[in-house]
Design an enzyme around this catalytic site. Sequence first.
Site, PDB file in Angstrom:
ATOM      1  N   CYS A 111       0.811  -1.230   0.000  1.00 50.39           N
ATOM      2  CA  CYS A 111       0.000   0.000   0.000  1.00 50.39           C
ATOM      3  C   CYS A 111       0.838   1.272   0.000  1.00 50.39           C
ATOM      4  O   CYS A 111       0.327   2.337  -0.323  1.00 50.39           O
ATOM      5  CB  CYS A 111      -0.944   0.007   1.195  1.00 50.39           C
ATOM      6  SG  CYS A 111      -2.070  -1.385   1.199  1.00 50.39           S
ATOM      7  N   HIS A 249      -3.259   7.393   2.522  1.00 51.59           N
ATOM      8  CA  HIS A 249      -3.687   6.059   2.099  1.00 51.59           C
ATOM      9  C   HIS A 249      -5.032   5.770   2.763  1.00 51.59           C
ATOM     10  O   HIS A 249      -5.224   6.040   3.948  1.00 51.59           O
ATOM     11  CB  HIS A 249      -2.628   5.047   2.543  1.00 51.59           C
ATOM     12  CG  HIS A 249      -3.026   3.624   2.322  1.00 51.59           C
ATOM     13  ND1 HIS A 249      -3.576   3.176   1.140  1.00 51.59           N
ATOM     14  CD2 HIS A 249      -2.944   2.538   3.136  1.00 51.59           C
ATOM     15  CE1 HIS A 249      -3.819   1.880   1.235  1.00 51.59           C
ATOM     16  NE2 HIS A 249      -3.455   1.470   2.434  1.00 51.59           N
ATOM     17  N   ASN A 279      -9.926  -0.039   0.517  1.00 46.70           N
ATOM     18  CA  ASN A 279      -8.467   0.035   0.400  1.00 46.70           C
ATOM     19  C   ASN A 279      -8.037  -0.598  -0.926  1.00 46.70           C
ATOM     20  O   ASN A 279      -8.089  -1.817  -1.081  1.00 46.70           O
ATOM     21  CB  ASN A 279      -7.849  -0.711   1.591  1.00 46.70           C
ATOM     22  CG  ASN A 279      -6.329  -0.725   1.564  1.00 46.70           C
ATOM     23  OD1 ASN A 279      -5.713  -0.337   0.571  1.00 46.70           O
ATOM     24  ND2 ASN A 279      -5.728  -1.183   2.650  1.00 46.70           N
TER      25      ASN A 279
HETATM   26  N1  ACO Z   1     -17.650  -7.846  10.813  1.00 45.71           N
HETATM   27  C1  ACO Z   1     -18.098  -8.017  12.053  1.00 45.71           C
HETATM   28  N2  ACO Z   1     -17.303  -8.237  13.121  1.00 45.71           N
HETATM   29  C2  ACO Z   1     -15.974  -8.266  12.889  1.00 45.71           C
HETATM   30  C3  ACO Z   1     -15.433  -8.103  11.598  1.00 45.71           C
HETATM   31  C4  ACO Z   1     -16.326  -7.871  10.529  1.00 45.71           C
HETATM   32  N3  ACO Z   1     -15.914  -7.681   9.262  1.00 45.71           N
HETATM   33  N4  ACO Z   1     -14.083  -8.176  11.689  1.00 45.71           N
HETATM   34  C5  ACO Z   1     -13.794  -8.396  12.980  1.00 45.71           C
HETATM   35  N5  ACO Z   1     -14.939  -8.461  13.703  1.00 45.71           N
HETATM   36  C6  ACO Z   1     -15.101  -8.672  15.135  1.00 45.71           C
HETATM   37  C7  ACO Z   1     -13.926  -9.432  15.747  1.00 45.71           C
HETATM   38  O1  ACO Z   1     -14.108 -10.821  15.630  1.00 45.71           O
HETATM   39  C8  ACO Z   1     -14.018  -8.953  17.173  1.00 45.71           C
HETATM   40  O2  ACO Z   1     -15.027  -9.647  17.836  1.00 45.71           O
HETATM   41  P1  ACO Z   1     -14.887 -10.038  19.407  1.00 45.71           P
HETATM   42  O3  ACO Z   1     -14.789  -8.726  20.113  1.00 45.71           O
HETATM   43  O4  ACO Z   1     -16.151 -10.795  19.662  1.00 45.71           O
HETATM   44  O5  ACO Z   1     -13.643 -10.852  19.486  1.00 45.71           O
HETATM   45  C9  ACO Z   1     -14.457  -7.497  17.059  1.00 45.71           C
HETATM   46  O6  ACO Z   1     -15.091  -7.394  15.756  1.00 45.71           O
HETATM   47  C10 ACO Z   1     -13.300  -6.512  17.090  1.00 45.71           C
HETATM   48  O7  ACO Z   1     -12.268  -7.016  16.210  1.00 45.71           O
HETATM   49  P2  ACO Z   1     -10.917  -6.265  15.999  1.00 45.71           P
HETATM   50  O8  ACO Z   1     -10.114  -7.037  15.008  1.00 45.71           O
HETATM   51  O9  ACO Z   1     -10.314  -5.927  17.314  1.00 45.71           O
HETATM   52  O10 ACO Z   1     -11.484  -4.943  15.328  1.00 45.71           O
HETATM   53  P3  ACO Z   1     -10.736  -3.628  14.951  1.00 45.71           P
HETATM   54  O11 ACO Z   1     -11.467  -2.504  15.528  1.00 45.71           O
HETATM   55  O12 ACO Z   1      -9.254  -3.719  15.171  1.00 45.71           O
HETATM   56  O13 ACO Z   1     -10.986  -3.567  13.378  1.00 45.71           O
HETATM   57  C11 ACO Z   1      -9.800  -3.937  11.339  1.00 45.71           C
HETATM   58  C12 ACO Z   1     -10.445  -4.581  12.548  1.00 45.71           C
HETATM   59  C13 ACO Z   1     -10.861  -3.147  10.574  1.00 45.71           C
HETATM   60  C14 ACO Z   1      -9.207  -5.014  10.450  1.00 45.71           C
HETATM   61  C15 ACO Z   1      -8.711  -2.953  11.832  1.00 45.71           C
HETATM   62  O14 ACO Z   1      -7.872  -3.607  12.764  1.00 45.71           O
HETATM   63  C16 ACO Z   1      -7.877  -2.424  10.722  1.00 45.71           C
HETATM   64  O15 ACO Z   1      -8.323  -1.632   9.902  1.00 45.71           O
HETATM   65  N6  ACO Z   1      -6.575  -2.787  10.670  1.00 45.71           N
HETATM   66  C17 ACO Z   1      -5.691  -2.313   9.645  1.00 45.71           C
HETATM   67  C18 ACO Z   1      -5.827  -3.226   8.473  1.00 45.71           C
HETATM   68  C19 ACO Z   1      -5.254  -2.648   7.236  1.00 45.71           C
HETATM   69  O16 ACO Z   1      -5.359  -1.477   6.977  1.00 45.71           O
HETATM   70  N7  ACO Z   1      -4.661  -3.505   6.414  1.00 45.71           N
HETATM   71  C20 ACO Z   1      -4.196  -3.116   5.145  1.00 45.71           C
HETATM   72  C21 ACO Z   1      -2.763  -2.854   5.170  1.00 45.71           C
HETATM   73  S1  ACO Z   1      -2.282  -2.263   3.629  1.00 45.71           S
HETATM   74  C22 ACO Z   1      -1.588  -3.444   2.586  1.00 45.71           C
HETATM   75  O17 ACO Z   1      -0.434  -3.390   2.346  1.00 45.71           O
HETATM   76  C23 ACO Z   1      -2.415  -4.522   1.959  1.00 45.71           C
END
Ligand code: ACO
Length: 361
Positions: A111, A249, A279
């Site tokens: 990214c 980004h 993204n």
């Molecule tokens: N729908 C519903 N619930 C979900 C989902 C979903 N899509 N995804 C996770 N949950 C649940 C989890 O299971 C968890 O449940 P629990 O509390 O019962 O255990 C709860 O939601 C919270 O999960 P977290 O993973 O802690 O949620 P977070 O607020 O961290 O959001 C996310 C997750 C959106 C992935 C976030 O961490 C994020 O954006 N991270 C960065 C990812 C990113 O940008 N990656 C790309 C990098 S760029 C590249 O080079 C490809």
Amino acid sequence: MRYAEITGWGKCVPPSVLSNTDLEELTDTTDEWITTRTGIKERRIANVNVSDMAVVASRHALAAAGLEATDIDLIVLATCTADVVIPSAASLVQAKLGATNAAVFDLNAACSGWIYALNVGTQMVRGGGHKKVLVIGAEKLSHLLDFTDRGTAVLFGDGAGAVVLEATDEPVGVQSVEIGTDGSVAGILCVPGVGTAGNRYQGDPSEYAIHMDGPEVFRRAVTAMGEASSRVVEQAGLSVEDVDLLIPHQANIRIIDATARKLKLAPEKVFVNIASYGNTSAATIPIALTEAIDEGKVTPGANLVFAAFGAGLTWAAAVVRWGARVKPLGLSDAHLPSVEKTAMELLESNVAFYGDGRRSE
Ligand code: ACO
């Protein structure tokens, strides 16, 4: 001194839209969760390859710069989803564009790739070896997703953006830049089974998809993007008041907000289009830049800040001073072929491949 001015810009987003409501049918998620936790409402799913999207974005960028493809002497294509491993997607783009005078290569910094490529293109111009460079970010992340994995399926989309850099004596273009990587934590965001390390004869389907420790990536992204942005602003000799627009980004609205807070930037100085495309990896910033110009948010002489993070883990930030022209010199009618299938229909093979073993974590 020689500088590299951005003189053309363009984007390509595929026509098929996958909404959060569609995703509710594919995995255990809700529109409400995706909207509040990421800011994404919909994303595009490509029915073509990365090189096809890159060509359309490039044709718009060339028209905006008033150039022909044969004027270009270098193409740097940032992507981690090239059409094939050999040859580079950039060589396919060169052939499709007819950019016969260009040396070309792909650059993979996930990214952060487009800012890396902008830096490389700028340095090649400054070094004197090249005069007109296409810097493209193009990705088809949908190919690397398991659409039954809610941890990744909701985040990514497909698209491309491109700019033209031209040599100039005016002090515009990149003013300061930082690119960096922490390879020691590369495993928190990876596709283990695609590439020569994968088991070609006994592949595990889950290894063909993105594996990600979302919260850990999130934590590191906030730190890396925020700190790198502050440093490039300082290195450019600017204060925060001098920044006209941050084009970050587009990975998660909460990461964007945290970066803006770190820079102490008002919301109206931050460009956000994540709701529409999710993204698109290396393509998010050139797509956002194109839309920001179209919406009149880039003014002559503006100080822009670009910032990104991605797999690797890579990060990058740059300050770019815009030139005098914010209107395209010409327009192109380039577009992708129309598509008969809906986004959900395009994903039928993916869903069949990953079966009904819906992953929920
Ligand atoms: N729908 C519903 N619930 C979900 C989902 C979903 N899509 N995804 C996770 N949950 C649940 C989890 O299971 C968890 O449940 P629990 O509390 O019962 O255990 C709860 O939601 C919270 O999960 P977290 O993973 O802690 O949620 P977070 O607020 O961290 O959001 C996310 C997750 C959106 C992935 C976030 O961490 C994020 O954006 N991270 C960065 C990812 C990113 O940008 N990656 C790309 C990098 S760029 C590249 O080079 C490809």
